[in-house]
Write a protein that holds these residues in place. Sequence first.
Motif, PDB file in Angstrom:
ATOM      1  N   ALA A  11     -10.398  -0.001   0.119  1.00  0.00           N
ATOM      2  CA  ALA A  11      -9.298   0.403  -0.767  1.00  0.00           C
ATOM      3  C   ALA A  11      -8.040  -0.410  -0.480  1.00  0.00           C
ATOM      4  CB  ALA A  11      -8.997   1.882  -0.587  1.00  0.00           C
ATOM      5  N   ASN A  12      -7.925  -0.904   0.752  1.00  0.00           N
ATOM      6  CA  ASN A  12      -6.757  -1.645   1.212  1.00  0.00           C
ATOM      7  C   ASN A  12      -5.478  -0.857   0.940  1.00  0.00           C
ATOM      8  OD1 ASN A  12      -5.444  -3.840   2.432  1.00  0.00           O
ATOM      9  ND2 ASN A  12      -5.021  -4.798   0.448  1.00  0.00           N
ATOM     10  N   SER A  13      -5.581   0.446   1.167  1.00  0.00           N
ATOM     11  CA  SER A  13      -4.464   1.321   0.844  1.00  0.00           C
ATOM     12  C   SER A  13      -4.658   2.672   1.517  1.00  0.00           C
ATOM     13  CB  SER A  13      -4.384   1.518  -0.672  1.00  0.00           C
ATOM     14  OG  SER A  13      -3.402   2.464  -1.023  1.00  0.00           O
ATOM     15  N   THR A  14      -3.550   3.357   1.736  1.00  0.00           N
ATOM     16  CA  THR A  14      -3.622   4.744   2.196  1.00  0.00           C
ATOM     17  C   THR A  14      -3.363   5.723   1.054  1.00  0.00           C
ATOM     18  OG1 THR A  14      -1.308   4.639   2.908  1.00  0.00           O
ATOM     19  CG2 THR A  14      -3.003   4.201   4.580  1.00  0.00           C
ATOM     20  N   ASP A  15      -3.384   5.225  -0.165  1.00  0.00           N
ATOM     21  CA  ASP A  15      -3.260   6.078  -1.347  1.00  0.00           C
ATOM     22  C   ASP A  15      -4.567   6.858  -1.520  1.00  0.00           C
ATOM     23  OD1 ASP A  15      -3.249   7.181  -3.893  1.00  0.00           O
ATOM     24  OD2 ASP A  15      -2.362   5.411  -4.834  1.00  0.00           O
ATOM     25  N   THR A  71      -0.059   5.090  12.289  1.00  0.00           N
ATOM     26  CA  THR A  71      -1.211   5.984  12.197  1.00  0.00           C
ATOM     27  C   THR A  71      -1.518   6.367  10.754  1.00  0.00           C
ATOM     28  OG1 THR A  71       0.098   8.018  12.429  1.00  0.00           O
ATOM     29  CG2 THR A  71      -0.690   6.978  14.460  1.00  0.00           C
ATOM     30  N   ILE A  72      -2.788   6.693  10.525  1.00  0.00           N
ATOM     31  CA  ILE A  72      -3.261   7.237   9.254  1.00  0.00           C
ATOM     32  C   ILE A  72      -3.841   8.608   9.562  1.00  0.00           C
ATOM     33  CG2 ILE A  72      -4.924   6.982   7.377  1.00  0.00           C
ATOM     34  CD1 ILE A  72      -4.787   3.947   7.826  1.00  0.00           C
ATOM     35  N   LYS A  73      -3.342   9.632   8.909  1.00  0.00           N
ATOM     36  CA  LYS A  73      -3.758  11.000   9.204  1.00  0.00           C
ATOM     37  C   LYS A  73      -4.987  11.406   8.384  1.00  0.00           C
ATOM     38  CE  LYS A  73       0.937  12.614  10.247  1.00  0.00           C
ATOM     39  NZ  LYS A  73       1.998  13.581   9.858  1.00  0.00           N
ATOM     40  N   ILE A  74      -6.005  11.887   9.085  1.00  0.00           N
ATOM     41  CA  ILE A  74      -7.208  12.423   8.448  1.00  0.00           C
ATOM     42  C   ILE A  74      -7.432  13.833   8.961  1.00  0.00           C
ATOM     43  CG2 ILE A  74      -9.719  12.234   8.338  1.00  0.00           C
ATOM     44  CD1 ILE A  74      -9.457   9.240   8.313  1.00  0.00           C
ATOM     45  N   GLY A  75      -7.675  14.760   8.058  1.00  0.00           N
ATOM     46  CA  GLY A  75      -7.926  16.138   8.444  1.00  0.00           C
ATOM     47  C   GLY A  75      -9.382  16.384   8.771  1.00  0.00           C
ATOM     48  N   SER A 100       0.837  -1.194   0.000  1.00  0.00           N
ATOM     49  CA  SER A 100       0.000   0.000   0.000  1.00  0.00           C
ATOM     50  C   SER A 100       0.870   1.242   0.000  1.00  0.00           C
ATOM     51  CB  SER A 100      -0.908   0.020   1.235  1.00  0.00           C
ATOM     52  OG  SER A 100      -1.740  -1.105   1.248  1.00  0.00           O
ATOM     53  N   SER A 101       0.338   2.304  -0.579  1.00  0.00           N
ATOM     54  CA  SER A 101       1.048   3.580  -0.534  1.00  0.00           C
ATOM     55  C   SER A 101       1.137   4.060   0.907  1.00  0.00           C
ATOM     56  CB  SER A 101       0.298   4.628  -1.375  1.00  0.00           C
ATOM     57  OG  SER A 101       0.744   5.909  -1.066  1.00  0.00           O
ATOM     58  N   THR A 102       2.208   4.766   1.245  1.00  0.00           N
ATOM     59  CA  THR A 102       2.366   5.276   2.608  1.00  0.00           C
ATOM     60  C   THR A 102       1.950   6.731   2.718  1.00  0.00           C
ATOM     61  OG1 THR A 102       4.671   5.779   2.111  1.00  0.00           O
ATOM     62  CG2 THR A 102       4.218   3.672   3.174  1.00  0.00           C
ATOM     63  N   THR A 103       1.337   7.303   1.684  1.00  0.00           N
ATOM     64  CA  THR A 103       0.882   8.690   1.751  1.00  0.00           C
ATOM     65  C   THR A 103      -0.066   8.882   2.929  1.00  0.00           C
ATOM     66  OG1 THR A 103       1.036   8.901  -0.644  1.00  0.00           O
ATOM     67  CG2 THR A 103      -0.290  10.525   0.508  1.00  0.00           C
ATOM     68  N   GLY A 104       0.244   9.861   3.781  1.00  0.00           N
ATOM     69  CA  GLY A 104      -0.625  10.140   4.912  1.00  0.00           C
ATOM     70  C   GLY A 104      -0.543   9.104   6.010  1.00  0.00           C
ATOM     71  N   SER A 105       0.434   8.198   5.922  1.00  0.00           N
ATOM     72  CA  SER A 105       0.574   7.145   6.925  1.00  0.00           C
ATOM     73  C   SER A 105       1.939   7.267   7.573  1.00  0.00           C
ATOM     74  CB  SER A 105       0.417   5.769   6.270  1.00  0.00           C
ATOM     75  OG  SER A 105       0.596   4.741   7.205  1.00  0.00           O
TER      76      SER A 105
END
Length: 397
Positions: free
Chosen positions: A342-346, A40-44, A31-36
Motif C-alpha cells: 500500500a506504501n501508506s498507513t491510510d 511507529t505504526i499502531k496495529i490493534g 502517505s497518510s499519517t493515520t495510525g502512525s
Amino acid sequence: MYKKFGAVALALVLVLSLALAGCSLKKDNGSSTTGSTGDTIKIGANYELSGAVATYGSDSLKGFKMAIDEVNKAGGVLGKQIDVIQKDNKSDAATATSAEEALVSQGIVLSVGPATSGNFRAVIPVAQSSKIPVISSSATADDDITVDAKTNQVRQYVFRTCFTDSFQGKVMANYAGQKLNAKTAVIYADSSSDYAKGLAANFKAQFTANGGTIAGEDSYVAGDKDFSAVLTSMKAKQFDVMFVPGYYQEAGLIIKQARELGIKQPILGADGFDSPDLASIAGATNVNDVYFSNHYSSLDQASAVQDFITAYKALNNGEEPNAFVAMGYDMGKYVADAITRANSTDPTKIADALASTTSFTGATGTFSVGQDHNVIKSAVVIKMENGQQASAEQMKM
C-alpha cells in the motif's frame, strides 16, 4: 505578572508543538499519517486472552507477535516499527465490541482478531463504521462475516485468512468416504455454536451427496460435561464414523466417554479440535483414530513450515506450535506485506492491498484473497494416535 508570563509561555509552547507536529506530518513521503505516530505504526490485537476459548486467542496472538517482531527486527515497514496494542475480549462478544472501539480510539491502522467467529462478528460494525480493516485468522463461520448477509455486499474492511466451515465440513465428509471408506455416519454437534452447526450441516449435505447415510444426529450445549446417555444411544446404531463438530473442551470429554463406552469407530472433527488440551481432557490413550481438518500441520516438510517451527521452538523452549500459532504468524506477515504494498498507513489503502493479495506463501501454505475477501487455499486432515499427530494429508475440493 507571574500569571501573565505563564500564559504567554504556555501559548509559545502550544505554537511550537503545533509547528513540530506539522513538520512530523510531512515525513511520510505523501502517505497518510493515520495510525502512525513518529516512528511507529499502531496495529490493534483484540483476542480471547482469558475465558472459555483463551487458548485460541492466546496462541493466535503469540504467532502474530512473533511475525511482527521479525518484521520489526528486519527494519519494520515504511521505515517505521509496528506497535501492537492488545486487548483481552475475555471470550465475550460484547467485550470484544468495546475492546475494538477502544483500539480504534487509539489511532490504529488495522486490527487483528478475535479468534472465534462469534466474537469476530461482534467487531465488524466497528470496523465498517470506522473504516479500519479487521482480519481474523480463524473465524471460519460461513455467514455474515466478509459478506453482509442482508445486502449480499462484500464488506470493504473485513478479511480473514482461514477457510470456512462449509469447506471444512465438505472436506471431512469427502475424507470419511474416500479415505476411511465410510458409508454411514452419526453427527453429535454443539447446538449452541454457529461454528458447529455450520460444520454439521455441510458435512451432512456432502456426505449424503456422496451416497452416504446419516444414521443418527444429536446435540449438546457448550459447557455440558456428561455425554454418556447420548453416546450409549449412538453406540447401538450402525455407523462407520462419528462427526463431532465443536470445540476441544467438550470434544475431549466426548472422545473420552465414547472410548470408555467401547465406541471404537473413528471420531472426526474440525479445527476446533486443535488444542494441546484436547489430549489432556480426553486422555492420550483415548485419542486414537481421531481425525480433524486443520489449516496447518507440523508434519509438513515444506521449508516455510519447518523454518517457522524451528524459529518458534527456539523462542518457546522447544514447544511445538499449533495451527492457531501458525495462522497468527502468517497473518502478521500478510499484514506487513499489505502495508508495504500500500506504501501508506491510510487504512483504506491498506484494505485495498489486503484485498489484492495473490500467491502469499507462509507456514500454513499458499493463499490468494478472493473477491469475497475469503482466502483460496487447501486444508490438512490430521490423524491423531495416542494423543499425538501421527499423519497429515492435504485435501482439496
